[in-house]
Every structure is written in C-alpha cells, then in structure tokens.
Scaffold this motif. Structure first.
Motif, mmCIF file in Angstrom:
data_model
loop_
_atom_site.group_PDB
_atom_site.id
_atom_site.type_symbol
_atom_site.label_atom_id
_atom_site.label_comp_id
_atom_site.label_asym_id
_atom_site.label_seq_id
_atom_site.Cartn_x
_atom_site.Cartn_y
_atom_site.Cartn_z
ATOM 1 N N VAL A 1 -15.939 -1.569 11.412
ATOM 2 C CA VAL A 1 -15.368 -1.383 10.069
ATOM 3 C C VAL A 1 -15.870 -0.081 9.430
ATOM 4 C CG1 VAL A 1 -15.184 -2.363 7.735
ATOM 5 C CG2 VAL A 1 -15.111 -3.884 9.747
ATOM 6 N N ARG B 1 -5.051 8.522 7.163
ATOM 7 C CA ARG B 1 -5.093 9.030 5.776
ATOM 8 C C ARG B 1 -5.635 10.460 5.791
ATOM 9 N NH1 ARG B 1 -2.649 5.573 1.983
ATOM 10 N NH2 ARG B 1 -3.215 3.424 2.409
ATOM 11 N N PHE C 1 -14.756 -6.159 4.275
ATOM 12 C CA PHE C 1 -14.400 -6.978 5.431
ATOM 13 C C PHE C 1 -15.579 -7.765 6.026
ATOM 14 C CE2 PHE C 1 -11.170 -7.621 8.819
ATOM 15 C CZ PHE C 1 -11.983 -8.240 9.757
ATOM 16 N N PRO C 2 -16.705 -7.082 6.351
ATOM 17 C CA PRO C 2 -17.785 -7.836 6.999
ATOM 18 C C PRO C 2 -18.346 -8.947 6.115
ATOM 19 C CG PRO C 2 -18.114 -5.469 7.269
ATOM 20 C CD PRO C 2 -17.030 -5.645 6.246
ATOM 21 N N ALA D 1 -9.366 -1.043 -5.128
ATOM 22 C CA ALA D 1 -8.013 -0.682 -4.663
ATOM 23 C C ALA D 1 -7.877 -0.752 -3.142
ATOM 24 C CB ALA D 1 -7.592 0.696 -5.201
ATOM 25 N N TRP E 1 -4.894 -1.529 16.243
ATOM 26 C CA TRP E 1 -4.457 -0.192 15.794
ATOM 27 C C TRP E 1 -4.391 0.787 16.965
ATOM 28 C CZ3 TRP E 1 -7.958 0.590 10.836
ATOM 29 C CH2 TRP E 1 -7.409 -0.130 9.777
ATOM 30 N N LEU F 1 0.832 -1.217 0.000
ATOM 31 C CA LEU F 1 0.000 0.000 0.000
ATOM 32 C C LEU F 1 0.859 1.257 0.000
ATOM 33 C CD1 LEU F 1 -2.830 -0.921 2.570
ATOM 34 C CD2 LEU F 1 -2.778 -1.344 0.117
ATOM 35 N N HIS G 1 -13.348 2.457 11.704
ATOM 36 C CA HIS G 1 -12.270 2.463 10.715
ATOM 37 C C HIS G 1 -12.536 3.524 9.641
ATOM 38 C CE1 HIS G 1 -10.178 0.005 7.238
ATOM 39 N NE2 HIS G 1 -9.802 1.258 7.272
ATOM 40 N N ARG H 1 -6.458 12.721 2.750
ATOM 41 C CA ARG H 1 -7.595 12.429 1.871
ATOM 42 C C ARG H 1 -8.850 13.196 2.297
ATOM 43 N NH1 ARG H 1 -7.170 5.928 0.853
ATOM 44 N NH2 ARG H 1 -5.209 5.993 -0.283
ATOM 45 N N VAL I 1 -7.458 -3.587 0.345
ATOM 46 C CA VAL I 1 -7.405 -4.905 0.957
ATOM 47 C C VAL I 1 -8.315 -4.844 2.192
ATOM 48 C CG1 VAL I 1 -5.100 -5.452 0.135
ATOM 49 C CG2 VAL I 1 -5.329 -4.302 2.350
ATOM 50 N N GLN J 1 -1.921 -0.880 -4.769
ATOM 51 C CA GLN J 1 -3.374 -1.112 -4.822
ATOM 52 C C GLN J 1 -4.031 -0.406 -6.002
ATOM 53 O OE1 GLN J 1 -1.740 0.865 -2.767
ATOM 54 N NE2 GLN J 1 -3.010 2.238 -1.548
ATOM 55 N N PHE J 2 -3.354 0.640 -6.524
ATOM 56 C CA PHE J 2 -3.950 1.436 -7.611
ATOM 57 C C PHE J 2 -3.522 0.964 -8.999
ATOM 58 C CE2 PHE J 2 -3.464 4.521 -4.004
ATOM 59 C CZ PHE J 2 -4.815 4.616 -3.708
HETATM 60 N N1 LIG Z 1 -14.664 -0.991 3.205
HETATM 61 C C1 LIG Z 1 -13.447 -1.749 3.063
HETATM 62 C C2 LIG Z 1 -12.301 -0.945 3.641
HETATM 63 C C3 LIG Z 1 -10.967 -1.567 3.341
HETATM 64 C C4 LIG Z 1 -9.827 -0.600 3.558
HETATM 65 O O1 LIG Z 1 -10.016 0.603 3.839
HETATM 66 N N2 LIG Z 1 -8.606 -1.109 3.403
HETATM 67 C C5 LIG Z 1 -7.426 -0.315 3.547
HETATM 68 C C6 LIG Z 1 -6.384 -0.997 4.409
HETATM 69 S S1 LIG Z 1 -6.858 -1.026 6.106
HETATM 70 C C7 LIG Z 1 -6.789 -0.121 2.175
HETATM 71 O O2 LIG Z 1 -6.703 -1.042 1.391
HETATM 72 N N3 LIG Z 1 -6.319 1.090 1.919
HETATM 73 C C8 LIG Z 1 -5.629 1.414 0.720
HETATM 74 C C9 LIG Z 1 -5.998 2.789 0.249
HETATM 75 O O3 LIG Z 1 -6.987 3.341 0.775
HETATM 76 O O4 LIG Z 1 -5.312 3.299 -0.644
HETATM 77 C C10 LIG Z 1 -13.586 -3.101 3.740
HETATM 78 O O5 LIG Z 1 -14.531 -3.265 4.559
HETATM 79 O O6 LIG Z 1 -12.846 -4.041 3.436
#
Ligand SMILES: N[C@@H](CCC(=O)N[C@@H](CS)C(=O)NCC(=O)O)C(=O)O
Length: 203
Positions: free
Chosen positions: A97, A110, A65-66, A49, A167, A32, A101, A113, A51, A37-38
């Motif tokens: 999530v 981030r 995730f869920p 993009a 985290w 990342l 998150h 953003r 994980v 991812q992009f």
């Molecule tokens: N809604 C997604 C969120 C996944 C997410 O935010 N993954 C982060 C890592 S914790 C990611 O890949 N971030 C890369 C980016 O935002 O560029 C899920 O539930 O899986």
C-alpha cells in the motif's frame, strides 16, 4: 457498516475482505473520475478525499487500507495466530500500500500530480514502474513456498497484495513473477474475490 469505494480502485481489497467475512454491509460508490472525493457529501465522510473509507455501525469512519484491513480482520478473527506470520503479513501489506501503490502505481496512474509539466511525465512513469517492479520482486521472495502471505491460510494482508497484482496484471498487462502470479491466481479463484469483482462490474 458501509464501504465507500470506487470500481477497480484499491478499495477492491477491502471489498474482497468484506465478502470473505460474509457479514452484511453496504457499499457506496464514489466517482473518482468526476472528482466526487473532493466534494460534499464525501468530504464529510473523509476529508482525506480517498477511498477506501469504512463507516462503522457506530457512525465512526476508518481510513487507510492497512488499518481498515486489520480492524476488520480482528473483528472477524481472521488475523494470523502466529505472531511472526502476522508481523510479516503486515510488513508486506504496508509495503504494497505505502510503497508499491503510494510511490509506484500512483506515478503511473496519477502522473500529473508528480510533475505539472508534460515533458516530465515519461520520467515520472518510468520511476513509478521501477518501484512497482522492485516491489513485486520483494513480494515474490516473501511468498516463496507459501500459498498466502501469512502461510497456508488467507489473511487480510492478502487483499492488499491482490489489488496491486490486479492492477499490474489487468491494467498494465505486466508479467508477474512466479510466486506473485500463483498468489494472484489463488486469489482470483476465491469466491469472495469473484463476487467483489462482479459487484464492481469488473468481470
Ligand atoms: N493511503 C490510502 C491511499 C488510498 C488511495 O490512494 N485511494 C485512491 C484510490 S486507489 C483514491 O481515493 N484516490 C483519489 C484521489 O487521489 O483523488 C489508503 O491506504 O487507503
């Protein structure tokens, strides 16, 4: 099955769940920090993009995730049998999530953003921290008199709580409220969690 992950990212929760299930799977790191991812090939796995992404044995890919946690939980017969316990566990997972998150930690990790100007970054971070702190207060109540979020037994939703706790405790040095802290300790003591952390180079 193949898990696309990044060390220490939210994908660690799915990594833990795969270790709990104990069936063979592969892992593929996505860098990342370098923006992998992009770019292809990952964008053909998941144009979102992000994980975690889970490639199943038929080649189809699950994201979110869920949804991944629930699908794996159903396959492995790990979902709570009691409907109310299952519903409440899902409620907590979605909150960890989507809100903690997505709206909280994302503002802390981030920040740019959410506001292009550096002058706004402190405000964005403090809004993120507020979401996270409120989130742990909510989870603390949900965990009262319980070992795990669905009751006495581990269930897939615990892996979402685990990664936000991880985290907070390990990246932000936050003091977790008592029930959340006990849940985190309980998760850390599970061999599957230790294996996932070790495989991601985090212990
Ligand atoms: N809604 C997604 C969120 C996944 C997410 O935010 N993954 C982060 C890592 S914790 C990611 O890949 N971030 C890369 C980016 O935002 O560029 C899920 O539930 O899986």
């Amino acid at each position: 099955m193949k898990l696309y992950y990044a060390p220490g990212a939210c994908s660690i929760g799915i990594h833990v769940l795969l270790e709990e299930i104990g069936k063979p799977y592969q892992t593929e790191p996505v860098n990342l920090r370098d923006g992998a991812q992009f770019k292809p090939p990952f964008t053909s796995v998941s144009p979102k993009a992000k994980v975690p992404a889970l490639e199943r044995d038929d080649g189809s890919v699950l994201t979110e995730f869920p949804v991944i946690a629930r699908w794996l939980g159903r396959q492995a017969n790990l979902l709570p049998k009691d409907d109310e316990a299952d519903t409440r566990a899902m409620e907590a997972m979605e909150y960890a999530v989507g809100t903690m998150h997505g709206q909280g930690f994302a503002r802390l990790f981030r920040t740019e953003r959410f506001a292009p100007s550096a002058a706004d970054h402190d405000a964005v971070k403090s809004a993120g921290r507020e979401v996270v702190e409120k989130g742990f207060a909510v989870l603390d109540k949900a965990l009262a008199s319980k070992n795990y979020i669905a009751g006495n037994e581990f269930s897939p939703a615990d892996t979402a709580l685990f990664y936000v706790e991880f985290w907070a405790a390990k990246r932000l040095n936050m003091k977790l409220p008592a029930n959340v802290s006990a849940h985190f300790d309980r998760m850390m003591a599970r061999p599957a969690v230790q294996r996932a952390l070790q495989q991601e180079g985090l212990n």
